[in-house]
Design a protein around this motif. Structure first.
Motif, PDB file in Angstrom:
ATOM      1  N   GLY A 137       0.812  -1.213   0.000  1.00  0.00           N
ATOM      2  CA  GLY A 137       0.000   0.000   0.000  1.00  0.00           C
ATOM      3  C   GLY A 137       0.840   1.255   0.000  1.00  0.00           C
ATOM      4  N   ASN A 141       1.137   4.043  -2.934  1.00  0.00           N
ATOM      5  CA  ASN A 141       0.966   5.452  -2.605  1.00  0.00           C
ATOM      6  C   ASN A 141       2.146   6.273  -3.112  1.00  0.00           C
ATOM      7  N   THR A 154       3.025  -4.695  -6.366  1.00  0.00           N
ATOM      8  CA  THR A 154       2.571  -4.926  -5.001  1.00  0.00           C
ATOM      9  C   THR A 154       2.309  -6.417  -4.844  1.00  0.00           C
ATOM     10  N   TYR A 158      -1.753  -4.812   1.632  1.00  0.00           N
ATOM     11  CA  TYR A 158      -2.667  -4.303   2.657  1.00  0.00           C
ATOM     12  C   TYR A 158      -2.796  -2.794   2.480  1.00  0.00           C
ATOM     13  N   ASP A 159      -4.008  -2.288   2.608  1.00  0.00           N
ATOM     14  CA  ASP A 159      -4.233  -0.855   2.762  1.00  0.00           C
ATOM     15  C   ASP A 159      -4.347  -0.606   4.258  1.00  0.00           C
ATOM     16  N   THR A 161      -4.329   2.081   6.048  1.00  0.00           N
ATOM     17  CA  THR A 161      -5.227   3.137   6.510  1.00  0.00           C
ATOM     18  C   THR A 161      -6.670   2.640   6.530  1.00  0.00           C
ATOM     19  N   ARG A 162      -7.026   1.852   5.559  1.00  0.00           N
ATOM     20  CA  ARG A 162      -8.395   1.329   5.503  1.00  0.00           C
ATOM     21  C   ARG A 162      -8.676   0.372   6.655  1.00  0.00           C
ATOM     22  N   LEU A 255      -3.813   6.230  -1.061  1.00  0.00           N
ATOM     23  CA  LEU A 255      -4.420   5.809  -2.335  1.00  0.00           C
ATOM     24  C   LEU A 255      -5.574   6.695  -2.785  1.00  0.00           C
ATOM     25  N   PHE A 278      -8.271  -6.088  -0.534  1.00  0.00           N
ATOM     26  CA  PHE A 278      -7.517  -4.832  -0.617  1.00  0.00           C
ATOM     27  C   PHE A 278      -6.999  -4.601  -2.035  1.00  0.00           C
ATOM     28  N   SER A 279      -6.405  -5.639  -2.618  1.00  0.00           N
ATOM     29  CA  SER A 279      -5.864  -5.492  -3.976  1.00  0.00           C
ATOM     30  C   SER A 279      -6.976  -5.369  -5.008  1.00  0.00           C
ATOM     31  N   ALA A 282      -8.440  -1.843  -4.674  1.00  0.00           N
ATOM     32  CA  ALA A 282      -7.489  -0.811  -5.093  1.00  0.00           C
ATOM     33  C   ALA A 282      -7.285  -0.844  -6.597  1.00  0.00           C
TER      34      ALA A 282
END
Length: 330
Positions: A137, A141, A154, A158-159, A161-162, A255, A278-279, A282
């Motif tokens: 993530g 970014n 990637t 993992y994101d 922040t989410r 993101l 997550f992927s 995104a």
């Protein structure tokens, strides 16, 4: 600008050293004045005009684990690679220890690009990055921010922040849940000031409780297994993250402008990974309204779980990663 770090010189990785690449310890400094420790891997039979890749992750890991494994393997395939410890972790500088920041950790990738762009044997027009787990993530970014990055991979992303703001699968995506998280964090900050130290959340246990979710069992099977991924500097040197270590992630989403990435992106995730959404999400956001979609790809690995892409050489699609970087770093 560079802080003197006490770097281990002996080979202390969780994977065997290859005699096909040259390895050395290096340091570089980010825009916040934090000196980062890294392992540089270079193919022995190439010395100039190299394509270079900066690598970090997973979240809570150190460069002696998955990022170093990726770095050494890609160096064997002809790239100059740099596996680094993020700020506040591993052998890198920054105090207090074992905290994270969506801003500073994005900057860590950009500082790695700074370092690579001025190496005499690197072509500055051939720089890519690879982020694993939470640093997938951060890497993505950084790719939004840094136009010097020509290609991004990637792996099992993992994101952070989410998940901090909404919990897994967005199960606590409401104001009340976030209020309680904020309240608990602020109460902990007061305790930390009173106690004169930052409380640690604790590392993973050596054995998983029977009722633990499978992904937690998978993490333990990697991080706590002495024959697999265990390293004494990972997981905050056994202390885990500070309790308040990820506080800023609740209100600082990464993101935001992911659909404005023009450079090439390959996202890789395991089909059975708890984190696969997550992927998928995104990637969907990245290509939505983006004029540059021909160089974007999502690759799902059948049957793979999250941690398989940390170290399972027969599952990590290195041939695909090599082809991707050679296509876009030329």
């Amino acid at each position: 600008m560079t802080q003197q770090l006490n770097l281990t010189q002996e080979w202390d990785k969780t994977f065997p050293q290859s005699d096909e690449v040259f390895h050395q310890k290096v340091t570089f400094t980010n825009r916040y004045g934090i000196t980062l420790a890294a392992d540089l891997y270079k193919p022995k039979d190439q010395n100039e005009n190299l394509a270079a890749i900066a690598i970090s992750g997973p979240f809570g890991a150190v460069k002696e684990q998955a990022s170093g494994l990726y770095a050494q393997e890609l160096a064997k395939r002809g790239f100059l690679t740099l596996a680094f410890d993020p700020s506040y972790t591993g052998e890198s500088g920054g105090t207090p220890r074992n905290i994270a920041s969506p801003d500073i950790n994005t900057e860590d990738f950009m500082a790695a690009v700074d370092y690579l762009s001025v190496q005499e044997n690197v072509d500055p027009e051939k720089i890519g990055i690879l982020g694993i787990c939470g640093f997938g993530g951060m890497g993505l970014n950084a790719a939004i921010m840094d136009t010097r990055i020509k290609a991004t991979v990637t792996s099992t992303m993992y994101d952070m922040t989410r998940v901090n703001a909404k919990d897994y699968f967005d199960a606590q995506d409401n104001e009340e849940a976030r209020h309680e998280k904020r309240k608990a964090m602020c109460e902990q900050r007061t305790l930390d000031i009173k106690n004169g130290t930052y409380a640690s959340a604790g590392a993973l246990p050596d054995e998983a409780p029977e009722d633990a979710p499978q992904f937690l069992k998978d993490y333990i099977a990697y991080y706590r297994n002495r024959q697999r991924g265990y390293h004494p500097r990972s997981q905050g040197e056994g202390k885990g993250w500070n309790v308040t270590g990820c506080q800023s992630f609740i209100d600082m989403p990464i993101l935001t402008y992911v659909n404005e990435i023009r450079s090439a992106v390959l996202m890789i995730h395991g089909e059975k990974a708890h984190s696969c959404y997550f992927s998928k999400d995104a990637y969907a956001k990245m290509i939505d309204g983006n004029k540059y979609t021909d160089n974007k790809e999502l690759m799902i690995i059948p049957g793979a779980v999250h941690t398989d892409l940390y170290d399972q050489m027969d599952i990590i699609p290195f041939d695909k990663i090599e082809d991707f970087f050679k296509t876009y770093l030329k």
